[in-house]
Design a protein around this motif. Structure first.
Motif, PDB file in Angstrom:
ATOM      1  N   SER A  26      61.102  36.129  -8.421  1.00 58.21           N
ATOM      2  CA  SER A  26      60.209  36.113  -9.564  1.00 58.21           C
ATOM      3  C   SER A  26      60.924  36.520 -10.848  1.00 58.21           C
ATOM      4  O   SER A  26      60.496  36.176 -11.938  1.00 58.21           O
ATOM      5  N   PHE A  45      70.882  45.935 -12.638  1.00 53.69           N
ATOM      6  CA  PHE A  45      69.610  45.299 -12.256  1.00 53.69           C
ATOM      7  C   PHE A  45      69.845  44.134 -11.300  1.00 53.69           C
ATOM      8  O   PHE A  45      69.113  43.965 -10.316  1.00 53.69           O
ATOM      9  N   GLN A 298      52.422  37.035  -4.821  1.00 53.57           N
ATOM     10  CA  GLN A 298      52.992  36.599  -3.544  1.00 53.57           C
ATOM     11  C   GLN A 298      51.923  36.065  -2.626  1.00 53.57           C
ATOM     12  O   GLN A 298      50.797  36.519  -2.644  1.00 53.57           O
TER      13      GLN A 298
ATOM     14  N   LEU B 208      48.260  38.176 -15.648  1.00 55.20           N
ATOM     15  CA  LEU B 208      48.087  37.428 -14.401  1.00 55.20           C
ATOM     16  C   LEU B 208      46.652  36.929 -14.249  1.00 55.20           C
ATOM     17  O   LEU B 208      45.723  37.551 -14.742  1.00 55.20           O
ATOM     18  N   PRO B 209      46.464  35.803 -13.565  1.00 48.42           N
ATOM     19  CA  PRO B 209      45.126  35.208 -13.494  1.00 48.42           C
ATOM     20  C   PRO B 209      44.152  35.959 -12.577  1.00 48.42           C
ATOM     21  O   PRO B 209      42.964  35.970 -12.833  1.00 48.42           O
ATOM     22  N   ARG B 210      44.647  36.532 -11.473  1.00 46.93           N
ATOM     23  CA  ARG B 210      43.716  37.153 -10.527  1.00 46.93           C
ATOM     24  C   ARG B 210      43.430  38.596 -10.904  1.00 46.93           C
ATOM     25  O   ARG B 210      44.265  39.268 -11.477  1.00 46.93           O
ATOM     26  N   PRO B 213      46.067  41.125  -8.332  1.00 52.22           N
ATOM     27  CA  PRO B 213      47.138  40.313  -7.739  1.00 52.22           C
ATOM     28  C   PRO B 213      48.056  41.127  -6.833  1.00 52.22           C
ATOM     29  O   PRO B 213      48.255  42.320  -7.039  1.00 52.22           O
ATOM     30  N   ARG B 214      48.598  40.437  -5.830  1.00 45.67           N
ATOM     31  CA  ARG B 214      49.581  41.011  -4.932  1.00 45.67           C
ATOM     32  C   ARG B 214      50.953  40.625  -5.470  1.00 45.67           C
ATOM     33  O   ARG B 214      51.169  39.477  -5.845  1.00 45.67           O
ATOM     34  N   LEU B 215      51.880  41.576  -5.510  1.00 42.21           N
ATOM     35  CA  LEU B 215      53.114  41.354  -6.269  1.00 42.21           C
ATOM     36  C   LEU B 215      54.361  41.305  -5.410  1.00 42.21           C
ATOM     37  O   LEU B 215      54.440  41.940  -4.363  1.00 42.21           O
ATOM     38  N   ASP B 216      55.328  40.599  -5.926  1.00 43.26           N
ATOM     39  CA  ASP B 216      56.689  40.635  -5.426  1.00 43.26           C
ATOM     40  C   ASP B 216      57.365  41.857  -6.064  1.00 43.26           C
ATOM     41  O   ASP B 216      57.252  42.069  -7.267  1.00 43.26           O
ATOM     42  N   ALA B 219      59.317  41.558  -9.259  1.00 45.75           N
ATOM     43  CA  ALA B 219      58.587  41.314 -10.500  1.00 45.75           C
ATOM     44  C   ALA B 219      58.299  42.638 -11.199  1.00 45.75           C
ATOM     45  O   ALA B 219      58.365  42.739 -12.429  1.00 45.75           O
ATOM     46  N   GLU B 222      61.510  43.799 -12.719  1.00 45.68           N
ATOM     47  CA  GLU B 222      61.926  42.991 -13.862  1.00 45.68           C
ATOM     48  C   GLU B 222      61.151  43.362 -15.122  1.00 45.68           C
ATOM     49  O   GLU B 222      61.706  43.406 -16.207  1.00 45.68           O
ATOM     50  N   ARG B 223      59.855  43.657 -14.943  1.00 44.18           N
ATOM     51  CA  ARG B 223      59.072  44.006 -16.140  1.00 44.18           C
ATOM     52  C   ARG B 223      59.358  45.430 -16.577  1.00 44.18           C
ATOM     53  O   ARG B 223      58.819  45.897 -17.570  1.00 44.18           O
TER      54      ARG B 223
END
Lengths: 322, 293, 256
Positions: A26, A45, A298, B208-210, B213-216, B219, B222-223
């Protein structure tokens, strides 16, 4: 039979699937990060994402897929039924009951894998004991016992789900759907894959003959009872470790050996290693898809394997009838 | 006529019709009672809390599962969990009003209750100020119109006060984890996201739309949020444990992996303000840990 | 020393009274037929002689050693069994199927050698399947599949052939061919013992017969002493006509 091209393709697909799993995700860490990693120029990272997150997960997926495919191949021989899958003897149900009980009782998440493992082995022994106690060890009796026990586990799973507070449900449902991303360590699955291969390959020719029937095997000098015990134990252990690593992921164990048999035949000395490679690659790819299709969200990987597996399986079934 | 009625209830919540009472619930349905309810069942923990706040607990004959606050609520008869209501024991209490959680309860069960002539009030607070609306409406339905008005006003005042103090402070990028296995967060629509905003925080997954949400995991990394938050029982398992090992993240390096008291932010009652206050304080602490240039 | 000896052998047939005790001695070079009506226990007797089932009482010995004392692998080099059915749940090629007969001669890790393949190909040629080595067994006709099973048994190179209705599914030409292959094996020193439905094959081909009567009676002995019309009529509970052919074995035909 396209033995040689299939084996060459498998030898290429396996590393490719692992590389792809390392290269996409992602975040925008991509192939170039792998390159800089090789030259020790990666940012912290990039190292974090590739080495700490993607690598263990890719390896866990590979090991789990390999184990499921191996277990499927072995059980198909044991039960003389090309439609057997690793869960046909109730192993996944037992594992799920163990894991869900731990979640229901609110015990530490660290206890989930051991409980799943105990549940899987418990179910194995229960089915085995019942099939054994009934006298003759016949594949049909084993399958029926397994199916009934699995139905019993299914009822227990529903019971646990309905007794659980709503807040516990997401974790339980994801576990049931199969999910590699639970911070699983890859080593048990990879180690078990090697162990199964090392133990099963010398039995390869005996397994080929067992696949033609128990009496036929006995007449050809195979000690059938011991071999069936060994196969049963190996397949159950393999499934138990796979389910413990990533929950009950469907279709890999059913489709992979079946598909390979159409391509390279039923010689277990080729089929078993090929199943491990293809099963591993397939689950690694499926998990990569699960991570990236709607990233950063996911999907459970079991959904992907089922969505890939159902049409492939129907196609094979249709083709083999034609 | 309906529109007129609607406008009237907007201006005068609980506009009295003859001797009866009438309100609109969060889904726009009108609830009409001939007199304030005497036998009430609350099907969600936050509704139980609201009834107690209004001082109408003596009208509460039963509650849904997990109604554990205030302590006295635990002593009331239970009528099943949110997803699995026991219609029989609800009917056995012969309630004259059922308070339901629109997205949490099973709609079919609610319709079944209505078909037995039991009025159902559907609560669905998606914004913090709707807690005040709920207090006013329930006040009318339970014959506690005045305490409803007072509590609602107090709620709105405290909400405004927190906003005035925190909303314009330097923004803080926040990851709020509502579940650890699998990792789940909230998007911008969620009450928690609004609470973050009120405290001058910015939900890194607001886009996110939901709703949940369930995340990786990558992600989240990264944020690179400045703060990672989760709620946990004191002494319980640490839901943020998996992140603590990662060096090179702003949140870990500044020690900004913070745990909040449980339930407060997810139960839209007046207590949600305690949760918001704790949240604002946590973000305030995080600002203090920023390196000085 | 006798190759195979059954002493007061009673086979256990599920859900039926056991047959009367049977004693017989099978020697190298002999060709035996097991005759009897449907369901009387011919297959069970063959499986018992192969050591796949425990006898209800009595004993079986091979090379003078009690059968239950033999390790299966060693036994498989002396004794082969052709089954009546082959379920074939999995794909396999004709050559692979013929090669299974080499299993008792190979160690666990050992792959089949060029010599094993040569033996298997020779066996395929003897049953008229040369050239079909790479065919999938699922694509074979019933008769071809039957001959392939015989090829697997030939590849096993046993001293004792136990065959359960070997001529099933075969056309006349291939019946004769199979019998002549078996005769070659017997002439080379093997012993053949097969269950049959066709009395006339037994009469023409076999040196000895075992008769299993519907009332549980059993007897064994040389063909020309045993096969009298009266005995056969009792065996099958069917009137028969014996057609005498000068200088050749007689032929039995059922009377309407």
């Amino acid at each position: 039979m396209r033995v040689r091209p299939t084996l060459i393709a498998l030898a290429l697909i396996a590393p490719a699937s692992l590389l792809l799993a390392l290269a996409v995700g992602s975040s925008d860490v991509t192939v170039s990060a792998l390159w800089s990693l090789l030259r020790s120029e990666a940012t912290p990272f990039e190292r974090l994402v590739v080495l700490d997150l993607r690598l263990p997960r890719a390896l866990a997926a590979f090991g789990t897929g390999a184990l499921l495919a191996l277990s499927g191949a072995l059980l198909q021989v044991l039960l003389r039924n090309p439609l057997a899958d690793p869960y046909v003897l109730g192993v996944s149900g037992g594992a799920a009951v163990g894991a869900l009980l731990v979640m229901l009782l609110g015990l530490s998440g660290a206890l989930v894998p051991p409980a799943a493992f105990v549940g899987a082995l418990g179910s194995t022994l229960l089915v085995f004991g019942l099939a054994q106690a009934a006298g003759a060890w016949a594949p049909e009796r084993l399958i029926l016992t397994g199916v009934v026990i699995a139905a019993g586990w299914g009822a227990l799973i529903s019971l646990i789900l309905s007794l659980s507070p709503d807040t516990d449900l997401p974790a339980m449902l994801y576990w049931l759907m199969g999910d590699v991303g639970q911070g699983a360590t890859p080593w048990p699955a990879l180690g078990m894959t090697l162990l199964v291969l090392v133990l099963a390959l010398p039995l390869g020719r005996s397994l080929n003959i067992l696949a033609r029937g128990g009496l036929q095997a006995e007449v050809l000098g195979v000690s059938v009872r011991g071999l069936e015990w060994a196969v049963y134990l190996l397949a159950s252990l393999a499934t138990a470790v796979a389910v413990t690593t990533a929950g009950a992921i469907g279709f890999v164990g059913l489709v992979v050996p079946h598909m390979l048999r159409l391509l390279i035949g039923n010689d277990q000395r080729l089929l078993l290693p090929a199943s491990a490679l293809l099963g591993g690659s397939l689950l690694t790819l499926a998990d990569t898809l699960a991570r990236t299709v709607i990233a950063p969200e996911q999907l459970p990987v079991g959904v992907i394997t089922a969505m890939l597996g159902v049409p492939v399986f129907l196609y094979l079934l249709y083709r083999s009838r034609a | 006529m309906r529109l007129l009625l609607f406008l009237l209830t907007l201006i005068f919540p609980g506009w009295a019709m003859a001797e009866g009472v009438i309100v609109l619930d969060d889904t726009g349905r009108e609830i009409r009672l001939e007199q304030p309810a005497e036998r009430v069942i609350a099907l969600a923990p936050h509704l139980t809390e609201l009834v107690f706040e209004l001082g109408a607990e003596h009208r509460l004959v039963a509650v849904g599962a997990h109604s554990d606050y205030p302590a006295a609520a635990s002593a009331l008869p239970q009528v099943g969990s949110a997803q699995r209501l026991d219609i029989e024991s609800i009917l056995a209490q012969s309630p004259d009003l059922v308070l339901a959680w629109d997205s949490g309860n099973v709609q079919r069960a609610l319709r079944q209750l209505e078909s037995h002539g039991i009025p159902v009030y559907r609560s669905e607070p998606r914004r913090l100020e709707q807690v005040a609306d709920n207090l006013r409406a329930l006040g009318v339905l339970l014959g506690r119109r005045d305490s409803g008005q007072q509590l609602a006003a107090a709620f709105e005042e405290e909400l405004g006060r927190l906003g005035r103090i925190y909303a314009d402070r330097a923004p803080v990028a926040v990851f709020y984890q509502i579940w650890d296995q699998p990792v789940m967060t909230v998007n911008g629509e969620h009450l928690i996201s609004e609470a973050l905003q009120l405290c001058g925080g910015r939900n890194v997954f607001a886009d996110l739309p939901r709703l949940t949400p369930r995340l990786d995991a990558e992600a989240v990394l990264e944020r690179d949020p400045e703060v990672m938050l989760a709620s946990a029982e004191p002494g319980g398992a640490d839901p943020l444990a998996r992140w603590r090992g990662h060096t090179g993240l702003t949140a870990t390096e500044r020690g900004n992996l913070l745990l909040l008291p449980p339930d407060l932010l997810v139960r839209p009652s007046s207590r949600v303000l305690q949760g918001v206050a704790a949240l604002c304080e946590a973000l305030h602490q995080a600002r203090l840990r920023r390196p000085v240039h | 020393m006798a190759l195979l000896e059954a002493h007061a052998l009673q086979v256990a047939i599920p859900a039926r009274p056991s047959l009367m005790p049977l004693s017989c001695v099978l020697e190298a070079g002999e060709r035996w037929a097991i005759l009897g009506p449907n369901g009387v226990g011919k297959t069970t007797l063959l499986h018992t002689l192969a050591g796949l089932r425990q006898p209800a009482s009595g004993s079986v010995s091979l090379d003078g050693e009690a059968l239950h004392g033999w390790r299966r692998r060693r036994l498989a080099r002396r004794l082969a069994l052709l089954f009546q059915e082959h379920p074939d749940p999995f794909p396999s090629t004709v050559l692979e199927t013929a090669l299974i007969g080499r299993h008792p001669y190979l160690r666990a890790w050992e792959p089949e050698s060029a010599e094993d393949t040569r033996i298997a190909r020779a066996a395929l040629a003897r049953v008229d399947l040369a050239g079909l080595e790479q065919r999938q067994i699922q694509t074979l006709s019933g008769g071809e599949r039957r001959r392939l099973s015989l090829a697997s048994v030939l590849t096993q190179q046993p001293a004792l052939y136990l065959l359960d209705e070997p001529t099933n599914h075969l056309d006349l030409r291939h019946q004769v061919q199979m019998l002549s292959v078996l005769r070659e094996e017997a002439d080379a020193g093997a012993c053949i013992c097969m269950s049959l439905h066709d009395i006339n094959i037994a009469v023409a081909f076999c040196t000895h017969v075992i008769l299993l009567f519907p009332d549980g009676g059993t007897c064994a002995g040389p063909t020309d002493e045993m096969l009298e019309t009266r005995v056969l009529e009792r065996l099958y509970q069917q009137p028969l006509e014996r057609i005498h052919r000068p200088g050749k074995p007689p032929v039995f035909l059922p009377l309407p």
